[in-house]
Write a protein that holds these residues in place. Structure first.
Motif, mmCIF file in Angstrom:
data_model
loop_
_atom_site.group_PDB
_atom_site.id
_atom_site.type_symbol
_atom_site.label_atom_id
_atom_site.label_comp_id
_atom_site.label_asym_id
_atom_site.label_seq_id
_atom_site.Cartn_x
_atom_site.Cartn_y
_atom_site.Cartn_z
ATOM 1 N N ALA A 141 3.708 32.380 61.977
ATOM 2 C CA ALA A 141 2.576 31.496 62.242
ATOM 3 C C ALA A 141 1.244 32.173 61.965
ATOM 4 O O ALA A 141 0.191 31.552 62.028
ATOM 5 C CB ALA A 141 2.625 31.006 63.690
ATOM 6 N N LEU A 142 1.309 33.466 61.676
ATOM 7 C CA LEU A 142 0.127 34.235 61.280
ATOM 8 C C LEU A 142 0.559 35.073 60.093
ATOM 9 O O LEU A 142 1.577 35.759 60.161
ATOM 10 C CB LEU A 142 -0.336 35.168 62.414
ATOM 11 C CG LEU A 142 -0.767 34.523 63.728
ATOM 12 C CD1 LEU A 142 -0.842 35.577 64.827
ATOM 13 C CD2 LEU A 142 -2.096 33.813 63.584
ATOM 14 N N GLU A 143 -0.197 35.007 59.007
ATOM 15 C CA GLU A 143 0.233 35.747 57.826
ATOM 16 C C GLU A 143 -0.921 36.291 57.022
ATOM 17 O O GLU A 143 -2.015 35.742 57.055
ATOM 18 C CB GLU A 143 1.068 34.823 56.912
ATOM 19 C CG GLU A 143 2.507 34.712 57.358
ATOM 20 C CD GLU A 143 3.347 33.842 56.437
ATOM 21 O OE1 GLU A 143 2.805 33.249 55.488
ATOM 22 O OE2 GLU A 143 4.558 33.771 56.692
ATOM 23 N N MET A 144 -0.651 37.368 56.293
ATOM 24 C CA MET A 144 -1.584 37.843 55.288
ATOM 25 C C MET A 144 -1.052 37.346 53.957
ATOM 26 O O MET A 144 0.082 37.651 53.584
ATOM 27 C CB MET A 144 -1.644 39.374 55.290
ATOM 28 C CG MET A 144 -2.364 39.970 56.480
ATOM 29 S SD MET A 144 -4.065 39.399 56.653
ATOM 30 C CE MET A 144 -4.939 40.493 55.540
ATOM 31 N N ARG A 145 -1.875 36.541 53.277
ATOM 32 C CA ARG A 145 -1.400 35.986 52.009
ATOM 33 C C ARG A 145 -2.273 36.449 50.854
ATOM 34 O O ARG A 145 -3.478 36.551 51.006
ATOM 35 C CB ARG A 145 -1.441 34.456 52.073
ATOM 36 C CG ARG A 145 -0.365 33.911 52.969
ATOM 37 C CD ARG A 145 -0.146 32.455 52.680
ATOM 38 N NE ARG A 145 0.831 31.907 53.611
ATOM 39 C CZ ARG A 145 0.875 30.644 53.964
ATOM 40 N NH1 ARG A 145 0.002 29.778 53.463
ATOM 41 N NH2 ARG A 145 1.800 30.216 54.798
ATOM 42 N N PRO A 146 -1.653 36.703 49.712
ATOM 43 C CA PRO A 146 -2.411 37.144 48.546
ATOM 44 C C PRO A 146 -3.382 36.049 48.067
ATOM 45 O O PRO A 146 -3.071 34.887 48.207
ATOM 46 C CB PRO A 146 -1.356 37.402 47.487
ATOM 47 C CG PRO A 146 -0.039 37.377 48.173
ATOM 48 C CD PRO A 146 -0.207 36.601 49.438
ATOM 49 N N MET B 187 -11.392 42.151 48.354
ATOM 50 C CA MET B 187 -10.492 41.641 49.382
ATOM 51 C C MET B 187 -9.211 41.144 48.714
ATOM 52 O O MET B 187 -9.240 40.212 47.923
ATOM 53 C CB MET B 187 -11.181 40.483 50.105
ATOM 54 C CG MET B 187 -10.737 40.353 51.532
ATOM 55 S SD MET B 187 -11.154 38.751 52.185
ATOM 56 C CE MET B 187 -12.901 38.606 51.811
ATOM 57 N N GLU B 188 -8.096 41.771 49.009
ATOM 58 C CA GLU B 188 -6.870 41.414 48.300
ATOM 59 C C GLU B 188 -6.129 40.263 48.958
ATOM 60 O O GLU B 188 -5.631 39.372 48.296
ATOM 61 C CB GLU B 188 -5.942 42.626 48.229
ATOM 62 C CG GLU B 188 -6.430 43.653 47.223
ATOM 63 C CD GLU B 188 -5.631 44.925 47.287
ATOM 64 O OE1 GLU B 188 -4.668 44.984 48.086
ATOM 65 O OE2 GLU B 188 -5.968 45.848 46.543
ATOM 66 N N LYS B 189 -6.068 40.303 50.283
ATOM 67 C CA LYS B 189 -5.276 39.292 50.976
ATOM 68 C C LYS B 189 -6.137 38.529 51.970
ATOM 69 O O LYS B 189 -7.158 39.021 52.431
ATOM 70 C CB LYS B 189 -4.123 39.956 51.711
ATOM 71 C CG LYS B 189 -3.020 40.439 50.777
ATOM 72 C CD LYS B 189 -1.879 40.975 51.582
ATOM 73 C CE LYS B 189 -0.669 41.244 50.681
ATOM 74 N NZ LYS B 189 0.415 41.859 51.445
ATOM 75 N N THR B 190 -5.682 37.335 52.318
ATOM 76 C CA THR B 190 -6.420 36.512 53.273
ATOM 77 C C THR B 190 -5.558 36.291 54.507
ATOM 78 O O THR B 190 -4.348 36.067 54.416
ATOM 79 C CB THR B 190 -6.758 35.147 52.640
ATOM 80 O OG1 THR B 190 -7.329 35.385 51.357
ATOM 81 C CG2 THR B 190 -7.750 34.378 53.483
ATOM 82 N N TYR B 191 -6.220 36.345 55.645
ATOM 83 C CA TYR B 191 -5.542 36.109 56.923
ATOM 84 C C TYR B 191 -5.379 34.603 57.096
ATOM 85 O O TYR B 191 -6.343 33.855 57.023
ATOM 86 C CB TYR B 191 -6.409 36.694 58.030
ATOM 87 C CG TYR B 191 -5.844 36.578 59.421
ATOM 88 C CD1 TYR B 191 -4.864 37.449 59.875
ATOM 89 C CD2 TYR B 191 -6.329 35.612 60.298
ATOM 90 C CE1 TYR B 191 -4.368 37.371 61.166
ATOM 91 C CE2 TYR B 191 -5.838 35.522 61.598
ATOM 92 C CZ TYR B 191 -4.858 36.404 62.019
ATOM 93 O OH TYR B 191 -4.378 36.320 63.294
ATOM 94 N N VAL B 192 -4.147 34.155 57.301
ATOM 95 C CA VAL B 192 -3.891 32.715 57.410
ATOM 96 C C VAL B 192 -3.225 32.387 58.739
ATOM 97 O O VAL B 192 -2.305 33.072 59.183
ATOM 98 C CB VAL B 192 -2.968 32.214 56.262
ATOM 99 C CG1 VAL B 192 -3.007 30.694 56.173
ATOM 100 C CG2 VAL B 192 -3.381 32.807 54.941
ATOM 101 N N VAL B 193 -3.709 31.304 59.348
ATOM 102 C CA VAL B 193 -3.167 30.828 60.613
ATOM 103 C C VAL B 193 -2.399 29.536 60.337
ATOM 104 O O VAL B 193 -2.905 28.640 59.683
ATOM 105 C CB VAL B 193 -4.334 30.552 61.590
ATOM 106 C CG1 VAL B 193 -3.838 29.922 62.870
ATOM 107 C CG2 VAL B 193 -5.097 31.837 61.887
ATOM 108 N N ILE B 194 -1.135 29.483 60.797
ATOM 109 C CA ILE B 194 -0.312 28.293 60.535
ATOM 110 C C ILE B 194 0.119 27.688 61.881
ATOM 111 O O ILE B 194 1.208 27.966 62.388
ATOM 112 C CB ILE B 194 0.935 28.659 59.673
ATOM 113 C CG1 ILE B 194 0.484 29.441 58.430
ATOM 114 C CG2 ILE B 194 1.715 27.406 59.254
ATOM 115 C CD1 ILE B 194 1.191 30.732 58.213
ATOM 116 N N PRO B 195 -0.749 26.865 62.475
ATOM 117 C CA PRO B 195 -0.515 26.379 63.840
ATOM 118 C C PRO B 195 0.815 25.637 63.998
ATOM 119 O O PRO B 195 1.433 25.711 65.063
ATOM 120 C CB PRO B 195 -1.693 25.438 64.095
ATOM 121 C CG PRO B 195 -2.707 25.772 63.071
ATOM 122 C CD PRO B 195 -2.005 26.362 61.907
#
Ligand code: SF4
Ligand code: SF4
Lengths: 137, 251
Positions: free
Chosen positions: A132-137, A1-9
């Motif tokens: 507010a929603l991102e794929m982060r390494p 898994m390279e990237k993580t799904y991140v939620v930034i409310p």
């Protein structure tokens, strides 16, 4: 898994572009041309505050444990739990079992709806105008 | 040992336990199906997955969902002969289930818009094409509440002796997977009625909406590792409650 799904409310303005993007990308239009339901939902949680809710892709997922037909499978590459539409028997146990309400059984389709991270490049994150929603390494 | 087959002229290596349909789909060749699921037994009942199969100099039409691959097999998935038979089968099913969107859409792909076929007698379940996918789904779930029964030479799907079945849990899977959606299922806020039986719902602790039937929960708790308290709240409340909890933690 390279990237993580991140939620930034704190960046979320409640515009619901993510919901629309999800519906556009993931659902087939029905006979009348209407879009299907999204797999991400926005909840107002206070004055001008919102919370984006979608599947957490649990490692030890309740939906996977509840499914009697091995229709929910981990995609090792993306880390997402995916619905195998050719295996699902339509019992709805996954919806009943998920403690978070992130997998919903769609009675029109006879299939559960859940986020599969769009195979690693989620449309919601691509279309969110406010980071507010991102794929982060 | 893998076997060698040809699909539409292209060489493929396959495992001996694979079906023709599996190998075709795996190699990106589309074959339509109406009564097939990978998780239940395949019977070839709807006969729309027909393909032409050549083996040892003999050519025949066969349903691909339940045909195992054999070394040297040559499979053609879209010949005029295949199309003709699929169209004929679809026309018959359209006659039985004129209201089915799924069958209508597939029939259209084969140039069938209306059906000249009229069922010879009133069917017990209007729209039923007798593919028995419901029977097989129910069996795969471990309930086996349904069977094809025959009364006065008329075949139809039902519970044993048309009595409410003790093994039915009211999960509704049969109705969800039916290709023509002809199985009657009526939900109220508190109950579900299906196959002549009314089941109580587990009601959401927060809002009272249905979670699942009580009997389905009992079966799930008995056969799966998750305890009963996993099944207390409806999907909408679960997500809403969690959003609220996240917000409190965040502030
Ligand atoms: S509805 Fe489908 S995916 Fe969900 S538990 Fe039942 S068989 Fe598995
Ligand atoms: S509702 Fe009853 S008959 Fe239908 S699949 Fe569930 S247990 Fe079987």
């Amino acid at each position: 898994m390279e990237k993580t799904y991140v939620v930034i409310p704190k960046n979320c303005t409640g515009c619901r572009t993510c919901e629309l993007a999800c519906s556009m990308v993931k659902s087939k239009r029905d006979e009348a041309g209407a879009l299907g339901k999204p797999r991400i939902h926005i909840y107002p949680t206070g004055p001008q505050r919102y919370m984006q809710m979608t599947c957490l892709q649990c490692v030890d997922a309740a939906c996977v444990k509840a499914c009697p037909s091995k229709a929910l499978v981990l995609n090792e590459e993306t880390g997402a739990v995916e619905v195998d539409e050719e295996r699902c028997v339509g019992c709805g146990l996954c919806e009943a079992a998920c403690p978070f309400g992130h997998i919903r059984f769609d009675r029109d389709l006879g299939l559960p709806l859940k986020c599969d991270l769009c195979g690693g490049d989620p449309a919601c994150a691509r279309f969110c105008p406010y980071q507010a929603l991102e794929m982060r390494p | 040992m893998p076997v060698q087959v040809k699909i539409n002229g292209i060489k493929m290596s396959a495992e001996p336990q694979e079906t023709v349909l599996q190998v075709a789909r795996r190699s990106g060749v589309h074959i339509p199906t109406l009564c097939h699921l990978e998780s239940v037994e395949s019977t070839g009942a709807c006969r729309v997955c027909l393909v032409e199969m050549k083996l040892g100099g003999k050519t025949q039409l066969t349903t691909s969902c339940n045909a195992g691959v054999e070394d040297g097999m040559e499979i053609m998935t879209d010949t005029p002969e295949v199309q003709k038979h699929r169209a004929a089968n679809l026309e018959m099913m359209l006659g039985r289930a004129p209201g089915s969107q799924k069958i209508r859409a597939l029939a259209r792909e084969y140039g069938v818009y209306e059906s000249a076929y009229v069922p010879s007698e009133d069917p017990a379940i209007p729209g039923c094409i007798l593919c028995e996918l419901c029977v097989r789904v129910c069996e795969a779930l471990g309930h086996s509440a349904l069977a094809a029964v025959s009364r006065g030479g008329k075949k139809y799907i039902g519970t044993p002796h048309d009595k409410p079945s003790e093994s039915c849990v009211g999960c509704g899977a049969c109705a969800e997977k039916c290709p023509t959606r002809c199985i009657e299922m009526t939900d109220t806020k508190k109950t579900r009625t299906i196959w002549g039986q009314t089941f109580d719902f587990v009601s959401c602790e927060t809002c009272g909406a249905p979670v699942m039937t009580v009997r389905q929960r009992t079966h799930a708790v008995e056969t799966k590792e998750l305890p009963e308290d996993y099944y207390t709240t409806c999907v909408a409340c679960k997500q809403k409650n969690l959003a609220g909890r996240f917000a409190r933690v965040g502030s």
